[in-house]
Design a protein around this motif. Structure first.
Motif, PDB file in Angstrom:
ATOM      1  N   ARG A  63      39.901  50.392  54.019  1.00  0.00           N
ATOM      2  CA  ARG A  63      39.131  49.888  55.163  1.00  0.00           C
ATOM      3  C   ARG A  63      39.470  48.435  55.475  1.00  0.00           C
ATOM      4  NH1 ARG A  63      33.194  50.579  53.238  1.00  0.00           N
ATOM      5  NH2 ARG A  63      34.216  49.900  51.310  1.00  0.00           N
ATOM      6  N   TYR A  64      39.956  47.713  54.469  1.00  0.00           N
ATOM      7  CA  TYR A  64      40.188  46.280  54.623  1.00  0.00           C
ATOM      8  C   TYR A  64      41.674  45.914  54.594  1.00  0.00           C
ATOM      9  CZ  TYR A  64      35.194  46.211  53.696  1.00  0.00           C
ATOM     10  OH  TYR A  64      33.839  46.434  53.757  1.00  0.00           O
ATOM     11  N   THR A  65      42.534  46.905  54.765  1.00  0.00           N
ATOM     12  CA  THR A  65      43.979  46.648  54.674  1.00  0.00           C
ATOM     13  C   THR A  65      44.427  45.566  55.651  1.00  0.00           C
ATOM     14  OG1 THR A  65      44.390  48.927  53.986  1.00  0.00           O
ATOM     15  CG2 THR A  65      46.275  47.677  54.829  1.00  0.00           C
ATOM     16  N   ILE A  66      44.030  45.707  56.904  1.00  0.00           N
ATOM     17  CA  ILE A  66      44.507  44.780  57.939  1.00  0.00           C
ATOM     18  C   ILE A  66      44.014  43.362  57.667  1.00  0.00           C
ATOM     19  CG2 ILE A  66      44.420  44.200  60.394  1.00  0.00           C
ATOM     20  CD1 ILE A  66      44.224  47.226  60.959  1.00  0.00           C
ATOM     21  N   ASP A  67      42.701  43.206  57.470  1.00  0.00           N
ATOM     22  CA  ASP A  67      42.149  41.869  57.249  1.00  0.00           C
ATOM     23  C   ASP A  67      42.674  41.244  55.962  1.00  0.00           C
ATOM     24  OD1 ASP A  67      40.682  41.580  59.543  1.00  0.00           O
ATOM     25  OD2 ASP A  67      38.834  42.371  58.687  1.00  0.00           O
ATOM     26  N   ALA A  68      42.745  42.039  54.892  1.00  0.00           N
ATOM     27  CA  ALA A  68      43.199  41.489  53.615  1.00  0.00           C
ATOM     28  C   ALA A  68      44.654  41.058  53.693  1.00  0.00           C
ATOM     29  CB  ALA A  68      43.008  42.508  52.504  1.00  0.00           C
ATOM     30  N   THR A  69      45.489  41.894  54.268  1.00  0.00           N
ATOM     31  CA  THR A  69      46.914  41.579  54.386  1.00  0.00           C
ATOM     32  C   THR A  69      47.130  40.313  55.205  1.00  0.00           C
ATOM     33  OG1 THR A  69      47.473  43.924  54.230  1.00  0.00           O
ATOM     34  CG2 THR A  69      49.164  42.460  55.098  1.00  0.00           C
ATOM     35  N   LYS A  70      46.300  40.126  56.225  1.00  0.00           N
ATOM     36  CA  LYS A  70      46.436  38.969  57.115  1.00  0.00           C
ATOM     37  C   LYS A  70      45.893  37.685  56.492  1.00  0.00           C
ATOM     38  CE  LYS A  70      45.095  37.363  61.742  1.00  0.00           C
ATOM     39  NZ  LYS A  70      44.348  37.705  62.977  1.00  0.00           N
ATOM     40  N   ASN A  71      44.794  37.794  55.718  1.00  0.00           N
ATOM     41  CA  ASN A  71      44.042  36.595  55.344  1.00  0.00           C
ATOM     42  C   ASN A  71      44.126  36.175  53.879  1.00  0.00           C
ATOM     43  OD1 ASN A  71      42.735  36.015  57.963  1.00  0.00           O
ATOM     44  ND2 ASN A  71      41.762  38.003  57.644  1.00  0.00           N
ATOM     45  N   VAL A  72      44.445  37.080  52.968  1.00  0.00           N
ATOM     46  CA  VAL A  72      44.495  36.716  51.555  1.00  0.00           C
ATOM     47  C   VAL A  72      45.646  35.750  51.302  1.00  0.00           C
ATOM     48  CG1 VAL A  72      44.994  37.582  49.226  1.00  0.00           C
ATOM     49  CG2 VAL A  72      43.364  38.789  50.692  1.00  0.00           C
ATOM     50  N   GLN A  73      45.355  34.663  50.600  1.00  0.00           N
ATOM     51  CA  GLN A  73      46.359  33.645  50.307  1.00  0.00           C
ATOM     52  C   GLN A  73      46.578  33.540  48.800  1.00  0.00           C
ATOM     53  OE1 GLN A  73      44.855  30.027  52.061  1.00  0.00           O
ATOM     54  NE2 GLN A  73      44.302  31.080  53.960  1.00  0.00           N
ATOM     55  N   GLY A  74      47.837  33.500  48.385  1.00  0.00           N
ATOM     56  CA  GLY A  74      48.162  33.255  46.988  1.00  0.00           C
ATOM     57  C   GLY A  74      47.908  34.413  46.057  1.00  0.00           C
ATOM     58  N   ALA A  75      47.764  35.622  46.597  1.00  0.00           N
ATOM     59  CA  ALA A  75      47.549  36.800  45.767  1.00  0.00           C
ATOM     60  C   ALA A  75      48.192  38.012  46.421  1.00  0.00           C
ATOM     61  CB  ALA A  75      46.063  37.051  45.546  1.00  0.00           C
ATOM     62  N   THR A  76      48.599  38.966  45.607  1.00  0.00           N
ATOM     63  CA  THR A  76      49.157  40.219  46.107  1.00  0.00           C
ATOM     64  C   THR A  76      48.020  41.165  46.458  1.00  0.00           C
ATOM     65  OG1 THR A  76      51.111  39.978  44.714  1.00  0.00           O
ATOM     66  CG2 THR A  76      50.629  42.189  45.538  1.00  0.00           C
ATOM     67  N   VAL A  77      48.046  41.704  47.675  1.00  0.00           N
ATOM     68  CA  VAL A  77      47.030  42.659  48.104  1.00  0.00           C
ATOM     69  C   VAL A  77      47.413  44.046  47.595  1.00  0.00           C
ATOM     70  CG1 VAL A  77      45.900  43.760  50.071  1.00  0.00           C
ATOM     71  CG2 VAL A  77      46.419  41.304  50.135  1.00  0.00           C
ATOM     72  N   VAL A  78      46.479  44.688  46.903  1.00  0.00           N
ATOM     73  CA  VAL A  78      46.696  46.035  46.380  1.00  0.00           C
ATOM     74  C   VAL A  78      45.612  46.934  46.963  1.00  0.00           C
ATOM     75  CG1 VAL A  78      46.900  47.465  44.326  1.00  0.00           C
ATOM     76  CG2 VAL A  78      47.614  45.060  44.244  1.00  0.00           C
ATOM     77  N   ILE A  79      46.030  48.021  47.616  1.00  0.00           N
ATOM     78  CA  ILE A  79      45.087  48.938  48.237  1.00  0.00           C
ATOM     79  C   ILE A  79      44.908  50.164  47.345  1.00  0.00           C
ATOM     80  CG2 ILE A  79      44.553  50.321  50.280  1.00  0.00           C
ATOM     81  CD1 ILE A  79      44.601  47.274  50.763  1.00  0.00           C
ATOM     82  N   ASN A  80      43.676  50.328  46.870  1.00  0.00           N
ATOM     83  CA  ASN A  80      43.357  51.473  46.028  1.00  0.00           C
ATOM     84  C   ASN A  80      41.834  51.638  46.026  1.00  0.00           C
ATOM     85  OD1 ASN A  80      42.910  53.379  43.972  1.00  0.00           O
ATOM     86  ND2 ASN A  80      44.612  52.609  42.735  1.00  0.00           N
ATOM     87  N   ARG A  81      41.334  52.783  46.426  1.00  0.00           N
ATOM     88  CA  ARG A  81      39.883  52.983  46.474  1.00  0.00           C
ATOM     89  C   ARG A  81      39.263  52.900  45.080  1.00  0.00           C
ATOM     90  NH1 ARG A  81      38.655  58.950  48.603  1.00  0.00           N
ATOM     91  NH2 ARG A  81      36.531  58.218  48.136  1.00  0.00           N
ATOM     92  N   ASP A  82      40.062  53.169  44.044  1.00  0.00           N
ATOM     93  CA  ASP A  82      39.582  53.046  42.666  1.00  0.00           C
ATOM     94  C   ASP A  82      39.913  51.642  42.158  1.00  0.00           C
ATOM     95  OD1 ASP A  82      38.840  53.259  40.036  1.00  0.00           O
ATOM     96  OD2 ASP A  82      40.334  54.769  39.489  1.00  0.00           O
ATOM     97  N   LEU A  83      39.030  50.691  42.475  1.00  0.00           N
ATOM     98  CA  LEU A  83      39.271  49.295  42.113  1.00  0.00           C
ATOM     99  C   LEU A  83      39.426  49.134  40.609  1.00  0.00           C
ATOM    100  CD1 LEU A  83      36.608  47.362  44.278  1.00  0.00           C
ATOM    101  CD2 LEU A  83      38.854  48.213  44.970  1.00  0.00           C
ATOM    102  N   TYR A  84      38.552  49.787  39.862  1.00  0.00           N
ATOM    103  CA  TYR A  84      38.544  49.608  38.412  1.00  0.00           C
ATOM    104  C   TYR A  84      39.769  50.249  37.764  1.00  0.00           C
ATOM    105  CZ  TYR A  84      33.761  48.326  39.569  1.00  0.00           C
ATOM    106  OH  TYR A  84      32.657  47.733  40.123  1.00  0.00           O
ATOM    107  N   GLY A  85      40.146  51.427  38.246  1.00  0.00           N
ATOM    108  CA  GLY A  85      41.354  52.074  37.717  1.00  0.00           C
ATOM    109  C   GLY A  85      42.592  51.231  37.978  1.00  0.00           C
ATOM    110  N   GLU A  86      42.671  50.629  39.166  1.00  0.00           N
ATOM    111  CA  GLU A  86      43.808  49.772  39.504  1.00  0.00           C
ATOM    112  C   GLU A  86      43.800  48.521  38.638  1.00  0.00           C
ATOM    113  OE1 GLU A  86      47.288  48.659  41.031  1.00  0.00           O
ATOM    114  OE2 GLU A  86      46.285  50.523  41.629  1.00  0.00           O
TER     115      GLU A  86
END
Length: 340
Positions: free
Chosen positions: A39-62
């Protein structure tokens, strides 16, 4: 280099300039990861600074996958940020030492940068402007309305009709209800010359403001600190709170312990005979969260430093009669407290 994991939205925002309501942040050695769902792919990819964006609905598993891959031996976390379930879903799958450190992010954020000070000052100035608009609205249409309606109107004025988020739900309290420091609305209606307390704030670019004024709600009232009350008892209490408020702002210095700043208000209230009715600490830090470090209390040994931002908010609360609080945010600049 400290390895750590974050779950709190504001803690994550402080690290990378973006957060959302479903994210997990890992800082592992020289790498950082912002994990969220699609759900947040677009905003995260555009706005996150200094970190790699990882898309996975299972946050804890990732997170488990990244922790195992990194081969780190210890990870720091703040237990206040994590649910028991969330923490166990990560920690039970990793042979890593998880080191609990309370207020991990708040400790990093206790000294504000010059940019943060500008944002907090802007939030405070917008809050002051909103209080002026609210006084005008209450003078015109507030009399005869109950606290529920007045609180609703305060939300509109404080948010500048939805333009800004609120720091917290406003407190609008009349007469005896103001004797509750965190009063909730009642059906009490505002009448001429009632005591009216309003505690409210708004956010500017996520940074909070916080302000309280107590007034006698006559036909021409304003939310400033110069107030005249018909009741001599209320006037004495008000003048005491104002003296305590002004004294702490005038005399707070970098290098003082926070409990000394607290004493700058508490001693005045106590000497005036209202000590038992001053039931909370003098103030708290303000930043991305409405309550941060430093805490200005009787027990705090925190040393006040330049760059810290906190409230000065002495109060007197007499049950079933009235409550008074006057609050402003200050920043420590060149060793002294400056009202934002």
């Amino acid at each position: 280099m400290m390895n750590y994991m974050l779950k709190d939205e504001n803690a994550i925002y402080y690290e990378c300039g973006f957060s959302c309501d479903n994210a997990l942040y890992l800082s592992l050695g020289s790498e950082a990861f912002f994990i969220t769902d699609s759900r947040y792919t677009i905003d995260a990819t555009k706005n996150v600074q200094g970190a790699t964006v990882v898309i996975n609905r299972d946050l804890y598993g990732e997170a488990v996958h990244l922790l195992k891959r990194s081969r780190v031996k210890k990870v720091v976390f703040d237990p206040k940020e994590w649910s028991v379930d969330g923490f166990e879903r990560v920690s039970s799958q990793c042979k890593i030492k998880f080191d609990p450190q309370l207020d991990l992010s708040h400790k990093k954020r206790i000294i504000k940068s010059d940019e943060e000070l500008k944002l907090l000052a802007k939030a405070a100035k917008l809050g002051e402007k909103a209080f002026k608009a609210l006084a005008k609205e209450f003078r015109k249409d507030g009399f005869g309305e109950d606290e529920y309606t007045l609180t609703y109107r305060a939300k509109g004025a404080l948010s500048h009709l939805g333009k800004y988020d609120l720091s917290f739900d406003p407190i609008v309290a009349i007469n005896a209800n103001a004797a509750k420091p965190h009063a909730t609305p009642t059906g009490t209606k505002l009448a001429q010359n009632d005591l009216l307390l309003v505690d409210a704030g708004l956010k500017y670019k996520r940074y909070c403001s916080d302000r309280t004024r107590t007034v006698q709600a006559d036909s021409g009232f304003r939310f400033d600190t110069k107030q005249k009350f018909i009741s001599k008892k209320i006037q004495k209490a008000y003048d005491t709170v104002l003296k305590a408020h002004d004294n702490a702002i005038a005399k707070a210095r970098s290098g003082m312990k926070a409990k000394k700043v607290d004493a700058l208000t508490r001693d005045i209230v106590t000497k005036a005979g209202f000590g038992e009715y001053y039931v909370h600490s003098t103030g708290h830090g303000v930043g991305l969260d409405i309550h941060e470090m430093p805490y200005i209390s009787t027990k705090s040994d925190t040393v006040i430093e330049d760059g810290m931002v906190y409230t000065i908010e002495p109060g007197i609360y007499i049950p079933d009669e009235f409550g008074i609080r006057i609050e402003d945010m200050v920043a420590m600049v060149d060793g002294k407290a400056v009202v934002l």
